[in-house]
Design a protein around this motif. Sequence first.
Motif, PDB file in Angstrom:
ATOM      1  N   PRO A 127       0.816  -1.211   0.000  1.00  0.00           N
ATOM      2  CA  PRO A 127       0.000   0.000   0.000  1.00  0.00           C
ATOM      3  C   PRO A 127       0.850   1.262   0.000  1.00  0.00           C
ATOM      4  O   PRO A 127       1.970   1.283   0.522  1.00  0.00           O
ATOM      5  N   ASN A 128       0.293   2.308  -0.589  1.00  0.00           N
ATOM      6  CA  ASN A 128       0.886   3.632  -0.504  1.00  0.00           C
ATOM      7  C   ASN A 128       0.597   4.214   0.878  1.00  0.00           C
ATOM      8  O   ASN A 128       0.024   3.535   1.739  1.00  0.00           O
ATOM      9  N   TRP A 129       0.948   5.451   1.090  1.00  0.00           N
ATOM     10  CA  TRP A 129       0.730   6.086   2.393  1.00  0.00           C
ATOM     11  C   TRP A 129      -0.757   6.057   2.761  1.00  0.00           C
ATOM     12  O   TRP A 129      -1.622   6.328   1.934  1.00  0.00           O
ATOM     13  N   PHE A 130      -1.035   5.743   4.026  1.00  0.00           N
ATOM     14  CA  PHE A 130      -2.413   5.623   4.504  1.00  0.00           C
ATOM     15  C   PHE A 130      -3.081   6.992   4.640  1.00  0.00           C
ATOM     16  O   PHE A 130      -2.491   7.941   5.178  1.00  0.00           O
ATOM     17  N   LYS A 156       3.087  14.946  -4.531  1.00  0.00           N
ATOM     18  CA  LYS A 156       1.766  14.342  -4.398  1.00  0.00           C
ATOM     19  C   LYS A 156       1.863  12.870  -4.033  1.00  0.00           C
ATOM     20  O   LYS A 156       2.846  12.195  -4.355  1.00  0.00           O
ATOM     21  N   GLY A 157       0.811  12.386  -3.372  1.00  0.00           N
ATOM     22  CA  GLY A 157       0.715  10.978  -3.029  1.00  0.00           C
ATOM     23  C   GLY A 157      -0.674  10.454  -3.303  1.00  0.00           C
ATOM     24  O   GLY A 157      -1.666  11.158  -3.083  1.00  0.00           O
ATOM     25  N   SER A 158      -0.757   9.230  -3.778  1.00  0.00           N
ATOM     26  CA  SER A 158      -2.065   8.598  -4.031  1.00  0.00           C
ATOM     27  C   SER A 158      -2.484   7.843  -2.768  1.00  0.00           C
ATOM     28  O   SER A 158      -2.517   6.623  -2.732  1.00  0.00           O
ATOM     29  N   PHE A 159      -2.797   8.618  -1.733  1.00  0.00           N
ATOM     30  CA  PHE A 159      -3.135   8.074  -0.422  1.00  0.00           C
ATOM     31  C   PHE A 159      -4.254   7.040  -0.525  1.00  0.00           C
ATOM     32  O   PHE A 159      -5.201   7.206  -1.288  1.00  0.00           O
ATOM     33  N   ILE A 160      -4.145   5.993   0.302  1.00  0.00           N
ATOM     34  CA  ILE A 160      -5.140   4.920   0.281  1.00  0.00           C
ATOM     35  C   ILE A 160      -5.782   4.765   1.648  1.00  0.00           C
ATOM     36  O   ILE A 160      -5.121   4.885   2.690  1.00  0.00           O
ATOM     37  N   ASP A 161      -7.069   4.495   1.649  1.00  0.00           N
ATOM     38  CA  ASP A 161      -7.804   4.248   2.889  1.00  0.00           C
ATOM     39  C   ASP A 161      -7.458   2.845   3.391  1.00  0.00           C
ATOM     40  O   ASP A 161      -7.523   1.869   2.640  1.00  0.00           O
ATOM     41  N   ALA A 162      -7.096   2.745   4.660  1.00  0.00           N
ATOM     42  CA  ALA A 162      -6.709   1.453   5.235  1.00  0.00           C
ATOM     43  C   ALA A 162      -7.837   0.435   5.165  1.00  0.00           C
ATOM     44  O   ALA A 162      -7.588  -0.774   5.147  1.00  0.00           O
ATOM     45  N   ARG A 163      -9.066   0.901   5.108  1.00  0.00           N
ATOM     46  CA  ARG A 163     -10.194  -0.019   4.982  1.00  0.00           C
ATOM     47  C   ARG A 163     -10.168  -0.733   3.637  1.00  0.00           C
ATOM     48  O   ARG A 163     -10.574  -1.898   3.541  1.00  0.00           O
ATOM     49  N   ASP A 164      -9.672  -0.068   2.608  1.00  0.00           N
ATOM     50  CA  ASP A 164      -9.534  -0.712   1.309  1.00  0.00           C
ATOM     51  C   ASP A 164      -8.388  -1.720   1.310  1.00  0.00           C
ATOM     52  O   ASP A 164      -8.468  -2.759   0.654  1.00  0.00           O
ATOM     53  N   ILE A 165      -7.322  -1.406   2.030  1.00  0.00           N
ATOM     54  CA  ILE A 165      -6.221  -2.364   2.156  1.00  0.00           C
ATOM     55  C   ILE A 165      -6.719  -3.641   2.822  1.00  0.00           C
ATOM     56  O   ILE A 165      -6.427  -4.754   2.367  1.00  0.00           O
ATOM     57  N   ALA A 166      -7.488  -3.481   3.889  1.00  0.00           N
ATOM     58  CA  ALA A 166      -8.031  -4.639   4.601  1.00  0.00           C
ATOM     59  C   ALA A 166      -8.963  -5.451   3.710  1.00  0.00           C
ATOM     60  O   ALA A 166      -8.953  -6.689   3.748  1.00  0.00           O
ATOM     61  N   LEU A 167      -9.754  -4.776   2.902  1.00  0.00           N
ATOM     62  CA  LEU A 167     -10.671  -5.473   2.001  1.00  0.00           C
ATOM     63  C   LEU A 167      -9.902  -6.285   0.970  1.00  0.00           C
ATOM     64  O   LEU A 167     -10.254  -7.437   0.676  1.00  0.00           O
ATOM     65  N   VAL A 168      -8.835  -5.706   0.438  1.00  0.00           N
ATOM     66  CA  VAL A 168      -7.978  -6.437  -0.499  1.00  0.00           C
ATOM     67  C   VAL A 168      -7.382  -7.661   0.186  1.00  0.00           C
ATOM     68  O   VAL A 168      -7.407  -8.775  -0.360  1.00  0.00           O
ATOM     69  N   ALA A 169      -6.838  -7.477   1.389  1.00  0.00           N
ATOM     70  CA  ALA A 169      -6.217  -8.591   2.116  1.00  0.00           C
ATOM     71  C   ALA A 169      -7.221  -9.696   2.393  1.00  0.00           C
ATOM     72  O   ALA A 169      -6.907 -10.889   2.261  1.00  0.00           O
ATOM     73  N   ALA A 170      -8.440  -9.329   2.761  1.00  0.00           N
ATOM     74  CA  ALA A 170      -9.467 -10.324   3.056  1.00  0.00           C
ATOM     75  C   ALA A 170      -9.804 -11.143   1.812  1.00  0.00           C
ATOM     76  O   ALA A 170      -9.956 -12.374   1.879  1.00  0.00           O
ATOM     77  N   THR A 186      -3.169   1.759  -4.193  1.00  0.00           N
ATOM     78  CA  THR A 186      -3.252   3.212  -4.076  1.00  0.00           C
ATOM     79  C   THR A 186      -4.701   3.662  -4.025  1.00  0.00           C
ATOM     80  O   THR A 186      -5.616   2.897  -4.326  1.00  0.00           O
ATOM     81  N   GLY A 187      -4.872   4.922  -3.667  1.00  0.00           N
ATOM     82  CA  GLY A 187      -6.172   5.551  -3.782  1.00  0.00           C
ATOM     83  C   GLY A 187      -6.436   5.925  -5.227  1.00  0.00           C
ATOM     84  O   GLY A 187      -5.621   5.661  -6.120  1.00  0.00           O
TER      85      GLY A 187
END
Length: 277
Positions: A127-130, A156-170, A186-187
């Motif tokens: 993941p990119n920066w949370f 600039k950063g394509s910040f990602i929501d940690a909830r999306d990271i968790a969804l991907v992992a699940a 990324t976001g």
Amino acid sequence: MSRILVVGASGTVGSELSRLLAAQGETVVKATSRKPGAADQVQLDLVSRAGLKAAFDGIDRAFFLAPPGHADQEALLAPLIDEAKARGLKKVVLMTAMGANADENAPMRKAERRLEASGLAYNIIRPNWFMQNFNTFWLHGIQTAGQIFLPVGAAKGSFIDARDIALVAARLLTSEALANRDFDLTGPRALDHAEVAAILTRATGKTIVFTDITPEAMLQGLQGAGLPRDYAEFLVLILGYFKAGYAERTTDAVLQVTGQPPRTIEQYAQDYRASWV
């Protein structure tokens, strides 16, 4: 259904991942470095390796990450990967960070290579920066001064929501469809910190601005907050990569894995509004 070990289960990603897996009917075993306080927890100290073997008893699948505060992530992750291999786990998902594969000698990359060579079915997510850094690590400056203090300039950063990271992992933990692949997460778009500050201002009604600081000031602040010097230096180093433009890239990996687009920073700001007001 599987019995899934989640390392870092009390963290930003791990807590949401544990919730998602449990909601799907999976049996979740939450690793904690402290004395377990619930039936679904198991004690595991990644530094001393205490509780390592016991944590894997009956485990089918696992999610690994290196906890914050440690610069040598390979030293913490290698025993987990080796134990997973010894137990013949059906699947391991390892979370590192976007850019970890840029340097073959970096500790995170060495851990990735170890998993790739293990013979286990795996996925690596980077993941990119949370987005959640703004309501955790960078929160103090926002609350006390209405400012985001970072040494990143206008990058600039394509910040990602940690909830999306968790969804991907699940999804990856419970499916074999995308096994043995890595994904940079990324976001939906890249923003600089002044743009993020403006979005937080609109969401909260509180004036929040971005202030560029020197790497030296950042290092001093991190150490003043109690971080070990080597880890503080590591954070300043990767913030330097951010400033150099390495966090700007976007990918479609969240959509590819989950079937839904990643959350926007505007949605994040509304959902976490109470953190800043």
